[in-house]
Design an enzyme around this catalytic site. Structure first.
Site, PDB file in Angstrom:
ATOM      1  N   GLY A  47      -7.820-103.466 -15.096  1.00  8.13           N
ATOM      2  CA  GLY A  47      -9.012-103.558 -14.261  1.00  8.13           C
ATOM      3  C   GLY A  47     -10.213-103.584 -15.179  1.00  8.13           C
ATOM      4  O   GLY A  47     -10.214-104.294 -16.179  1.00  8.13           O
ATOM      5  N   GLU A  48     -11.191-102.770 -14.870  1.00 13.40           N
ATOM      6  CA  GLU A  48     -12.389-102.671 -15.715  1.00 13.40           C
ATOM      7  C   GLU A  48     -12.401-101.259 -16.293  1.00 13.40           C
ATOM      8  O   GLU A  48     -12.631-100.289 -15.572  1.00 13.40           O
ATOM      9  CB  GLU A  48     -13.634-102.941 -14.869  1.00 13.40           C
ATOM     10  CG  GLU A  48     -14.750-103.675 -15.595  1.00 13.40           C
ATOM     11  CD  GLU A  48     -15.155-103.019 -16.912  1.00 13.40           C
ATOM     12  OE1 GLU A  48     -15.569-101.843 -16.904  1.00 13.40           O
ATOM     13  OE2 GLU A  48     -15.061-103.683 -17.963  1.00 13.40           O
ATOM     14  N   SER A  49     -12.147-101.145 -17.589  1.00 10.92           N
ATOM     15  CA  SER A  49     -11.938 -99.817 -18.190  1.00 10.92           C
ATOM     16  C   SER A  49     -13.148 -98.898 -18.044  1.00 10.92           C
ATOM     17  O   SER A  49     -12.990 -97.695 -17.829  1.00 10.92           O
ATOM     18  CB  SER A  49     -11.542 -99.954 -19.658  1.00 10.92           C
ATOM     19  OG  SER A  49     -12.552-100.602 -20.404  1.00 10.92           O
ATOM     20  N   CYS A  79      -3.435-102.730 -20.247  1.00 16.99           N
ATOM     21  CA  CYS A  79      -4.717-103.419 -20.479  1.00 16.99           C
ATOM     22  C   CYS A  79      -5.882-102.423 -20.413  1.00 16.99           C
ATOM     23  O   CYS A  79      -6.051-101.633 -21.316  1.00 16.99           O
ATOM     24  CB  CYS A  79      -4.873-104.597 -19.517  1.00 16.99           C
ATOM     25  SG  CYS A  79      -6.122-105.795 -20.037  1.00 16.99           S
ATOM     26  N   ARG A 106     -11.379-103.892 -27.612  1.00 15.08           N
ATOM     27  CA  ARG A 106     -11.487-104.489 -26.275  1.00 15.08           C
ATOM     28  C   ARG A 106     -11.679-106.002 -26.372  1.00 15.08           C
ATOM     29  O   ARG A 106     -12.214-106.499 -27.344  1.00 15.08           O
ATOM     30  CB  ARG A 106     -12.680-103.894 -25.527  1.00 15.08           C
ATOM     31  CG  ARG A 106     -12.574-102.402 -25.309  1.00 15.08           C
ATOM     32  CD  ARG A 106     -13.804-101.862 -24.640  1.00 15.08           C
ATOM     33  NE  ARG A 106     -13.988-102.559 -23.376  1.00 15.08           N
ATOM     34  CZ  ARG A 106     -15.022-102.403 -22.566  1.00 15.08           C
ATOM     35  NH1 ARG A 106     -15.970-101.573 -22.877  1.00 15.08           N
ATOM     36  NH2 ARG A 106     -15.109-103.072 -21.449  1.00 15.08           N
ATOM     37  N   ILE A 135      -4.890-110.925 -20.058  1.00 10.57           N
ATOM     38  CA  ILE A 135      -6.141-111.276 -19.371  1.00 10.57           C
ATOM     39  C   ILE A 135      -7.252-110.412 -19.955  1.00 10.57           C
ATOM     40  O   ILE A 135      -7.240-109.195 -19.785  1.00 10.57           O
ATOM     41  CB  ILE A 135      -6.034-111.033 -17.849  1.00 10.57           C
ATOM     42  CG1 ILE A 135      -4.875-111.850 -17.265  1.00 10.57           C
ATOM     43  CG2 ILE A 135      -7.351-111.378 -17.161  1.00 10.57           C
ATOM     44  CD1 ILE A 135      -4.547-111.491 -15.819  1.00 10.57           C
ATOM     45  N   ARG A 136      -8.191-111.028 -20.664  1.00 16.14           N
ATOM     46  CA  ARG A 136      -9.254-110.285 -21.354  1.00 16.14           C
ATOM     47  C   ARG A 136      -8.663-109.075 -22.067  1.00 16.14           C
ATOM     48  O   ARG A 136      -9.182-107.957 -21.992  1.00 16.14           O
ATOM     49  CB  ARG A 136     -10.346-109.851 -20.365  1.00 16.14           C
ATOM     50  CG  ARG A 136     -11.167-111.006 -19.828  1.00 16.14           C
ATOM     51  CD  ARG A 136     -12.271-110.562 -18.880  1.00 16.14           C
ATOM     52  NE  ARG A 136     -13.151-109.592 -19.488  1.00 16.14           N
ATOM     53  CZ  ARG A 136     -13.633-108.513 -18.867  1.00 16.14           C
ATOM     54  NH1 ARG A 136     -13.332-108.269 -17.622  1.00 16.14           N
ATOM     55  NH2 ARG A 136     -14.425-107.683 -19.488  1.00 16.14           N
ATOM     56  N   HIS A 172      -0.106-107.341 -18.991  1.00 17.29           N
ATOM     57  CA  HIS A 172       0.100-106.951 -17.580  1.00 17.29           C
ATOM     58  C   HIS A 172       1.535-107.201 -17.122  1.00 17.29           C
ATOM     59  O   HIS A 172       1.807-108.212 -16.483  1.00 17.29           O
ATOM     60  CB  HIS A 172      -0.847-107.745 -16.678  1.00 17.29           C
ATOM     61  CG  HIS A 172      -2.280-107.412 -16.833  1.00 17.29           C
ATOM     62  ND1 HIS A 172      -2.896-106.433 -16.082  1.00 17.29           N
ATOM     63  CD2 HIS A 172      -3.228-107.922 -17.637  1.00 17.29           C
ATOM     64  CE1 HIS A 172      -4.171-106.365 -16.426  1.00 17.29           C
ATOM     65  NE2 HIS A 172      -4.397-107.253 -17.369  1.00 17.29           N
ATOM     66  N   GLU A 174       2.995-105.957 -14.694  1.00 17.58           N
ATOM     67  CA  GLU A 174       3.016-105.946 -13.231  1.00 17.58           C
ATOM     68  C   GLU A 174       2.733-107.315 -12.619  1.00 17.58           C
ATOM     69  O   GLU A 174       2.952-107.525 -11.431  1.00 17.58           O
ATOM     70  CB  GLU A 174       2.024-104.901 -12.689  1.00 17.58           C
ATOM     71  CG  GLU A 174       0.562-105.279 -12.785  1.00 17.58           C
ATOM     72  CD  GLU A 174      -0.080-105.126 -14.157  1.00 17.58           C
ATOM     73  OE1 GLU A 174      -1.297-105.330 -14.239  1.00 17.58           O
ATOM     74  OE2 GLU A 174       0.624-104.822 -15.147  1.00 17.58           O
TER      75      GLU A 174
END
Length: 190
Positions: A47-49, A79, A106, A135-136, A172, A174
């Site tokens: 997500g957004e850490s 991630c 990051r 992803i990023r 990821h 998942e």
């Protein structure tokens, strides 16, 4: 059989819930510190850490996660979850749980447009290469004593590691149909 918790304050937690349920695990979404009392292991999703960190702090989850991890509860960060677990983020001032003795960089591959998929050799999983979705994504810049590297990219960048009860993946699992990393983590709580 105990339940696995998935931190559900932000990010792609529902995908982890579904993957674990496909394995037959009992899964609880974790939003408050007292929710941790009902699980034997915890997944911190992508997500957004920064957001995951701020919300975890606001809801009192950060200290509760640190406490349970110190008591041996398995914790797996994917991630952004890996970023949140790290002891060091280089020169970033972002708050983390400080659990895993690693330095994480990051967005190591660039923006969303630089996302990619690749097959990883993961000896601990056995069998075929693992289909990893980045992803990023972050990378492990360095690992401390007691951290075992589980997977690297062809260029040598570390993308999965474990340290005792802690597991970290820069990708990821998942988002694939391959449940081997979820199985590997579930075995940590047995």
């Amino acid at each position: 059989m105990g339940a696995v918790g998935v931190l559900a304050v932000q990010g792609d937690f529902i995908e982890h819930v579904h993957a674990l349920e496909r394995l037959g695990e009992r899964v609880l979404e974790i939003r408050l510190p007292e929710d941790l009392d009902r699980v034997e292991a915890l997944v911190i999703p992508g997500g957004e850490s920064t957001t995951i960190g701020k919300l975890s702090e606001r809801f009192g989850l950060s200290d509760a996660i640190r406490e349970r991890s110190a008591d041996g509860m398995p914790v797996w960060g994917t991630c952004a979850g890996l970023i949140f677990m790290a002891k060091n983020l280089g020169n970033s001032g972002q708050a983390t749980l400080g659990l895993m003795d690693v330095t994480i960089k990051r967005n190591a591959f660039g923006s969303q447009l630089d996302s990619f998929e690749t097959d990883l050799e993961v000896e601990a999983l056995g069998g075929d290469p693992f289909p990893a979705v980045f992803i990023r994504a972050p990378i492990f810049e360095s690992t401390g004593d007691g951290v075992d590297v589980l997977a690297k990219l062809n260029d040598g960048k570390i993308v999965a590691a474990e340290q005792g009860n802690l597991l970290g993946t820069a990708f990821h699992p998942e988002l694939t149909q391959d449940l081997r990393f979820h199985e590997y983590f579930a075995k940590k709580m047995r």
